[in-house]
Structure formats: structure tokens, C-alpha cells
Scaffold this motif. Structure first.
Motif, PDB file in Angstrom:
ATOM      1  N   GLY A 110     -23.475 -11.619   7.115  1.00 53.51           N
ATOM      2  CA  GLY A 110     -22.123 -11.598   6.564  1.00 53.51           C
ATOM      3  C   GLY A 110     -21.736 -10.344   5.802  1.00 53.51           C
ATOM      4  O   GLY A 110     -22.583  -9.511   5.461  1.00 53.51           O
ATOM      5  N   CYS A 111     -20.422 -10.233   5.578  1.00 53.64           N
ATOM      6  CA  CYS A 111     -19.895  -9.063   4.868  1.00 53.64           C
ATOM      7  C   CYS A 111     -18.639  -9.474   4.128  1.00 53.64           C
ATOM      8  O   CYS A 111     -17.803 -10.202   4.666  1.00 53.64           O
ATOM      9  N   ASP A 112     -18.515  -9.016   2.856  1.00 59.49           N
ATOM     10  CA  ASP A 112     -17.324  -9.364   2.058  1.00 59.49           C
ATOM     11  C   ASP A 112     -16.337  -8.213   1.964  1.00 59.49           C
ATOM     12  O   ASP A 112     -15.405  -8.252   1.180  1.00 59.49           O
ATOM     13  N   ARG A 113     -16.553  -7.157   2.731  1.00 63.20           N
ATOM     14  CA  ARG A 113     -15.764  -5.948   2.525  1.00 63.20           C
ATOM     15  C   ARG A 113     -14.382  -5.932   3.193  1.00 63.20           C
ATOM     16  O   ARG A 113     -13.481  -5.286   2.721  1.00 63.20           O
ATOM     17  N   PHE A 114     -14.260  -6.519   4.311  1.00 64.51           N
ATOM     18  CA  PHE A 114     -12.994  -6.548   5.049  1.00 64.51           C
ATOM     19  C   PHE A 114     -12.373  -5.163   5.249  1.00 64.51           C
ATOM     20  O   PHE A 114     -11.230  -4.913   4.853  1.00 64.51           O
ATOM     21  N   CYS A 115     -13.108  -4.272   5.855  1.00 72.35           N
ATOM     22  CA  CYS A 115     -12.541  -2.975   6.245  1.00 72.35           C
ATOM     23  C   CYS A 115     -11.427  -3.276   7.251  1.00 72.35           C
ATOM     24  O   CYS A 115     -11.537  -4.227   8.032  1.00 72.35           O
ATOM     25  N   SER A 116     -10.376  -2.454   7.220  1.00 66.50           N
ATOM     26  CA  SER A 116      -9.171  -2.854   7.964  1.00 66.50           C
ATOM     27  C   SER A 116      -9.338  -2.838   9.481  1.00 66.50           C
ATOM     28  O   SER A 116      -8.543  -3.429  10.199  1.00 66.50           O
ATOM     29  N   TYR A 117     -10.357  -2.158   9.988  1.00 63.91           N
ATOM     30  CA  TYR A 117     -10.531  -2.060  11.448  1.00 63.91           C
ATOM     31  C   TYR A 117     -11.562  -3.071  11.971  1.00 63.91           C
ATOM     32  O   TYR A 117     -11.800  -3.157  13.162  1.00 63.91           O
ATOM     33  N   CYS A 118     -12.205  -3.819  11.076  1.00 65.10           N
ATOM     34  CA  CYS A 118     -13.427  -4.528  11.465  1.00 65.10           C
ATOM     35  C   CYS A 118     -13.218  -6.044  11.541  1.00 65.10           C
ATOM     36  O   CYS A 118     -12.686  -6.660  10.619  1.00 65.10           O
ATOM     37  N   ILE A 119     -13.683  -6.632  12.611  1.00 63.80           N
ATOM     38  CA  ILE A 119     -13.533  -8.076  12.828  1.00 63.80           C
ATOM     39  C   ILE A 119     -14.788  -8.834  12.355  1.00 63.80           C
ATOM     40  O   ILE A 119     -14.785 -10.055  12.235  1.00 63.80           O
ATOM     41  N   ILE A 120     -15.843  -8.086  12.055  1.00 67.21           N
ATOM     42  CA  ILE A 120     -17.148  -8.704  11.790  1.00 67.21           C
ATOM     43  C   ILE A 120     -17.145  -9.770  10.685  1.00 67.21           C
ATOM     44  O   ILE A 120     -17.760 -10.816  10.848  1.00 67.21           O
ATOM     45  N   PRO A 121     -16.442  -9.560   9.557  1.00 72.56           N
ATOM     46  CA  PRO A 121     -16.472 -10.620   8.539  1.00 72.56           C
ATOM     47  C   PRO A 121     -15.996 -11.971   9.085  1.00 72.56           C
ATOM     48  O   PRO A 121     -16.439 -13.017   8.626  1.00 72.56           O
ATOM     49  N   TYR A 122     -15.114 -11.942  10.082  1.00 72.03           N
ATOM     50  CA  TYR A 122     -14.614 -13.202  10.653  1.00 72.03           C
ATOM     51  C   TYR A 122     -15.620 -13.826  11.624  1.00 72.03           C
ATOM     52  O   TYR A 122     -15.562 -15.014  11.908  1.00 72.03           O
ATOM     53  N   ASN A 142      -9.646   0.839   4.134  1.00 74.41           N
ATOM     54  CA  ASN A 142     -10.099  -0.071   3.077  1.00 74.41           C
ATOM     55  C   ASN A 142     -11.581   0.141   2.752  1.00 74.41           C
ATOM     56  O   ASN A 142     -12.281  -0.802   2.404  1.00 74.41           O
ATOM     57  N   ARG A 143     -12.021   1.382   2.882  1.00 73.30           N
ATOM     58  CA  ARG A 143     -13.374   1.725   2.446  1.00 73.30           C
ATOM     59  C   ARG A 143     -13.292   2.002   0.945  1.00 73.30           C
ATOM     60  O   ARG A 143     -12.300   2.544   0.460  1.00 73.30           O
ATOM     61  N   LYS A 144     -14.383   1.647   0.233  1.00 71.38           N
ATOM     62  CA  LYS A 144     -14.264   1.635  -1.232  1.00 71.38           C
ATOM     63  C   LYS A 144     -14.854   2.871  -1.922  1.00 71.38           C
ATOM     64  O   LYS A 144     -15.339   2.771  -3.024  1.00 71.38           O
ATOM     65  N   GLY A 155     -29.245  -6.115   8.678  1.00 68.68           N
ATOM     66  CA  GLY A 155     -28.335  -7.174   8.243  1.00 68.68           C
ATOM     67  C   GLY A 155     -26.943  -6.705   8.612  1.00 68.68           C
ATOM     68  O   GLY A 155     -26.775  -5.632   9.194  1.00 68.68           O
ATOM     69  N   ILE A 156     -25.943  -7.488   8.272  1.00 69.36           N
ATOM     70  CA  ILE A 156     -24.578  -7.042   8.577  1.00 69.36           C
ATOM     71  C   ILE A 156     -24.135  -6.028   7.517  1.00 69.36           C
ATOM     72  O   ILE A 156     -23.466  -5.049   7.811  1.00 69.36           O
ATOM     73  N   HIS A 157     -24.561  -6.243   6.272  1.00 67.02           N
ATOM     74  CA  HIS A 157     -24.199  -5.313   5.185  1.00 67.02           C
ATOM     75  C   HIS A 157     -25.339  -5.343   4.170  1.00 67.02           C
ATOM     76  O   HIS A 157     -25.251  -6.027   3.143  1.00 67.02           O
ATOM     77  N   ILE A 158     -26.405  -4.606   4.466  1.00 64.25           N
ATOM     78  CA  ILE A 158     -27.631  -4.767   3.668  1.00 64.25           C
ATOM     79  C   ILE A 158     -27.472  -4.315   2.220  1.00 64.25           C
ATOM     80  O   ILE A 158     -28.208  -4.767   1.347  1.00 64.25           O
TER      81      ILE A 158
HETATM   82  S1  SF4 Z   1     -17.295  -2.041   8.786  1.00 63.47           S
HETATM   83 FE1  SF4 Z   1     -19.138  -2.868   7.868  1.00 63.47          FE
HETATM   84  S2  SF4 Z   1     -18.592  -2.951   5.679  1.00 63.47           S
HETATM   85 FE2  SF4 Z   1     -16.679  -2.854   6.784  1.00 63.47          FE
HETATM   86  S3  SF4 Z   1     -16.056  -4.982   7.151  1.00 63.47           S
HETATM   87 FE3  SF4 Z   1     -17.194  -4.298   8.980  1.00 63.47          FE
HETATM   88  S4  SF4 Z   1     -19.279  -4.987   8.622  1.00 63.47           S
HETATM   89 FE4  SF4 Z   1     -18.228  -5.008   6.631  1.00 63.47          FE
END
Ligand code: SF4
Length: 433
Positions: free
Chosen positions: A153-165, A273-275, A197-200
Motif C-alpha cells: 500500500g501507499c498513502d501518497r496519492f501522486c496525481s498520476y498514480c493508480i496504485i493506492p487504489y 503531488n510529490r512532497k 514493497g509499494i512504498h518502503i
Molecule cells: S507513485 Fe509511488 S508514492 Fe506516488 S502514489 Fe504511486 S506508489 Fe505511491
């Protein structure tokens, strides 16, 4: 006769790990694993959904299974299943559908299907899941390097990324379970593990106790038999002075870090939405280079993100030229349905993406060549992994691929090699007896 199972894995190392875990479950229940192109009774497709292209590839691969054996059982699991349930359900070739959290139940679900002769489907809402799903000890690996999954899992929700879903919120694996698995792996003579991991960088964030990635690495470093610990993709913000001072004391951690940079221009990073800011990123690079003599840094970069002007791209280019990565993985931005970036204005023309990507690929090749050339005449330790014609090849701890011409089988052995020449992108050396 044993039932035959074939796997096809798309996507990242986490999926690879989970495929290994599923293979192990099948072997323990008496099944035989065969190659995907071979005749099998069961085909498992572990899908990916990172781009629209991955979805298409997942669909192509699963259709191929019934062409090889029209009576086979086709099982589809993974991230594409998780985000496109309705679409998947319409594909008639599929017999069993399993979500990411249900992979560990795969053998039972297939046996249910065989017994009841009725399609099986189990996909739980990944966003509701708050605990790491344990597969048990996964020691199955076909490679000399073992992938270890430490979180999901990942809590970041970058605007281009579907992975958190597709993967849900951060769920870390218990430290004692990871250590137990790695101890078992070390007994199989595996020398290198890859922490994935998805976001180690978020490891431990969901624990009540104050445990972070660095605490886990300190414990892993003590395990006998394991010689190298390689870190999967790291978010740059984890590279603080405290982290570097602690990690550099761990002699098994490989001196190669893959940083998920994505862009080297602050306004693009903000829309992504990178921090972090590029200035902070450069500080992290400086810290690593000051503390590791031979460190090699690699990175992911996306070009053609929506709204990326010529000026923004030039800023990225200039900063990357200054940072000098050993290698960059360049991705041309592609719209991923269901993400914020997919509906942003000013999507970039394909031709411009091609040009920008080409420029960065050339830069990356140039730096790789320069770094490699600097190794001519040097002695390095190589962990050999496989044969390629008359050569055996492996990697240094900082992940330079080295080839040596020999008839000897050196798989899984660490040897000293003197680098003699660079032939195009190949680094060629000889064994030091
Ligand atoms: S790019 Fe990486 S950090 Fe950003 S939402 Fe996707 S998995 Fe998370």
C-alpha cells in the motif's frame, strides 16, 4: 499425475514476490510449476495496472492461456483485477478472479472451482484493509536474488498514480515475520535479498510502536549468510542525515540507491503531488555521496507530464545534468484512467514526449558510459547470477553489471574481478585467481 500450473507475472517486484508465494502454495499442495508457454491445467495471470498499456497486456496474456489449452482453468489476480472489477468480469475466458488480498487463498479457490464447477470470484475492498496479509514464509525463488516484501500500500496519492487504489493504505509486515523469512532464505544459500514493497519508505507508519525502515534494516544486517541487502525504490524524503548516519554503518546494505524522483522541476513536482522540492532532493544526493565512496544512484523520471512546458522540461534537464545519475529509467507520461492527472488540461503531444524522452535517454547513456569507464583497471566483487553464451554475468554491490568469459558455473558465487574493458554497454572483466 501432478496437475500443472503456469504463471505469468506483470509489473513490479511486489507482484513477483506474490507470484513466488503462490507458486510455493501450489508446490506444497502437490502441484507442478511449468512455463507459461507450456501446456498446463491451470494458468495464473498476476496482473498490473500501472498504465493503460499494462491493462491491455494483462488482457492479451490471459487470452493466450485458453489458446494453449482450451480446457485449462484461467485465474486472474493482481492490481488490474482490483481496479477494473466490472471490466474483468465480462471476459469470458476467466474462471477464477482473485483480488490482491486473496492471493493467499488461491489453491482453495481453484479447488472450489473444480469441485463446484462454477466460476469463483473474491475481491475485497483493498481500501478497507488495515493489516498486512501474510503469505507465510516465502522461500521460493528461481533467481539468485530473493525478493522480500516488507509492506503493502501507499498513502501518497501522486496525481498520476493508480496504485493506492489497487493496493490500499500502508500496511507494514511484522518485523519478526520478515526476519524469520530472511533467516530461512539464508539457509538456502541465497546471498542477496531485495527489500521491496509499494512504498518502503513508509515502513512502520501504521505500527503503534515507533519502528521505521532503518530499524528493520539494522536487524536484517545481523542475519548470517546474507551478504547483500539491496533496497528497492526509495522516496527521496527518507534520506535524512539521521538515516544516512545509521544506514552507512550497515555493511551489507548495497551502495546503490534507486530514488523515485519523477521530475527535477518544482512546478511539475507540485502538479504530480510529490512532497519534496528539487533542492531537498539534491541535498539527499549530496548526503549519500558524502557518506558512500562508490555509491551509484539511479532514478525514475517521467517526461511529458500534463502541462510540462519547454521551460519546465529544460529545468528538469539542467538539474539532471547536474545530478548525474548512473542510470535513469525514463517513462513517457501516459494517461491512467481514474487518476487526477488523466483529466488535467494541457496533455502533452506524443511527439514532444518522444523527443524529451530521447534527450534524457541519451543523457543517461552518457553518464552510464562515463561511470563504467572509470572502473577500467579496478578490482570489484561480483555476485554472479546467470550465464549468457560464453559469459557469466553478475552485479557489483553498487549494481554495475559485469561479464566474465568463462566455462565455469559461477551462479550465486561472489568473486573478485578485474575490469578490463567497456564494450558498448557491457562491462567486461576477468576473474582474479
Ligand atoms: S507513485 Fe509511488 S508514492 Fe506516488 S502514489 Fe504511486 S506508489 Fe505511491
Amino acid at each position: 499425475m501432478k496437475q500443472k500450473v503456469a504463471f505469468y507475472t506483470l509489473g513490479c517486484k511486489v507482484n513477483q514476490y506474490e507470484t513466488n508465494a503462490m507458486k510455493q502454495n501450489f508446490i506444497e499442495k502437490g502441484y507442478e510449476i511449468v512455463e507459461y508457454e507450456e501446456y498446463a491445467d491451470i494458468y495464473v495471470i498476476n496482473t498490473c495496472t500501472v498504465t493503460n498499456m499494462s491493462d491491455r497486456k494483462s488482457r492479451q496474456v490471459l487470452r493466450r492461456a485458453k489458446q494453449i489449452n482450451s480446457k485449462s482453468i484461467v485465474v486472474v489476480t493482481g492490481c488490474y483485477v482490483q481496479v477494473a472489477k466490472e471490466e474483468i468480469e465480462k471476459i469470458k475466458e476467466i474462471d477464477v478472479i482473485l483480488g490482491n488480498n486473496e492471493k493467499k487463498e488461491i489453491v482453495d479457490k481453484i479447488e472450489d472451482y473444480i469441485n463446484k464447477n462454477q466460476k469463483q470470484k473474491k475481491i475485497t475492498d483493498v481500501m478497507q484493509k488495515r493489516e498486512f496479509v501474510e503469505f507465510g514464509n516465502t522461500t521460493y525463488t528461481e533467481k539468485t536474488r530473493a525478493v522480500i516484501k516488507i509492506q503493502d500500500g501507499c498513502d501518497r496519492f501522486c496525481s498520476y498514480c493508480i496504485i493506492p487504489y489497487a493496493r490500499g493504505r500502508v500496511r507494514s509486515r511484522k518485523i519478526e515475520n520478515i526476519l524469520e523469512e530472511v533467516k530461512l532464505i539464508s539457509k538456502k544459500e541465497i546471498k542477496e535479498i531485495v527489500i521491496t514493497g509499494i512504498h518502503i519508505a513508509s515502513y512502520g507508519k501504521d505500527f503503534k510502536e515507533d519502528i521505521k525502515l532503518i530499524d528493520l534494516l539494522e536487524k536484517l544486517n545481523e542475519i548470517d549468510g546474507i551478504k547483500r541487502i539491496r533496497l528497492g525504490s526509495l522516496e527521496p524524503s527518507i534520506i535524512t542525515n539521521e538515516f544516512v548516519q545509521r544506514i552507512k554503518k550497515l555493511e551489507k546494505i548495497c551502495d546503490q540507491f534507486h530514488l523515485s524522483l519523477q521530475s527535477a522541476c518544482n512546478s511539475t513536482l507540485e502538479r504530480m503531488n510529490r512532497k519534496y522540492k528539487i533542492e531537498e532532493f539534491k541535498e539527499a544526493v549530496k548526503l549519500l555521496r558524502e557518506n558512500y565512496k562508490n555509491v551509484l544512484l539511479t532514478a525514475d523520471v517521467i517526461v511529458g507530464f500534463p502541462g510540462e512546458t519547454e521551460e519546465e522540461f529544460n529545468t528538469t534537464y539542467k538539474n539532471l545534468d547536474e545530478i548525474k545519475f548512473y542510470k535513469m529509467h525514463i517513462f513517457k507520461y501516459s494517461q491512467r484512467k481514474g487518476t487526477k492527472a488523466a483529466i488535467m488540461k494541457n496533455q502533452i503531444d506524443g511527439k514532444i514526449k518522444d523527443e524529451r524522452s530521447q534527450k534524457l535517454i541519451e543523457m543517461s547513456n552518457k553518464f552510464q558510459q562515463e561511470y563504467n569507464k572509470a572502473y577500467i583497471g579496478k578490482k570489484v566483487e561480483v555476485l554472479f547470477e546467470e550465464r549468457e553464451n560464453e559469459f557469466v554475468k553478475g552485479h557489483t554491490s553498487n549494481f554495475i553489471e559485469v561479464k566474465v568469459e568463462t566455462k565455469e558455473n559461477l551462479d550465486n558465487q561472489i568473486k573478485m574481478v578485474k575490469i578490463n574493458k567497456i564494450d558498448k554497454e557491457n562491462v567486461i572483466g576477468e576473474l582474479i585467481k
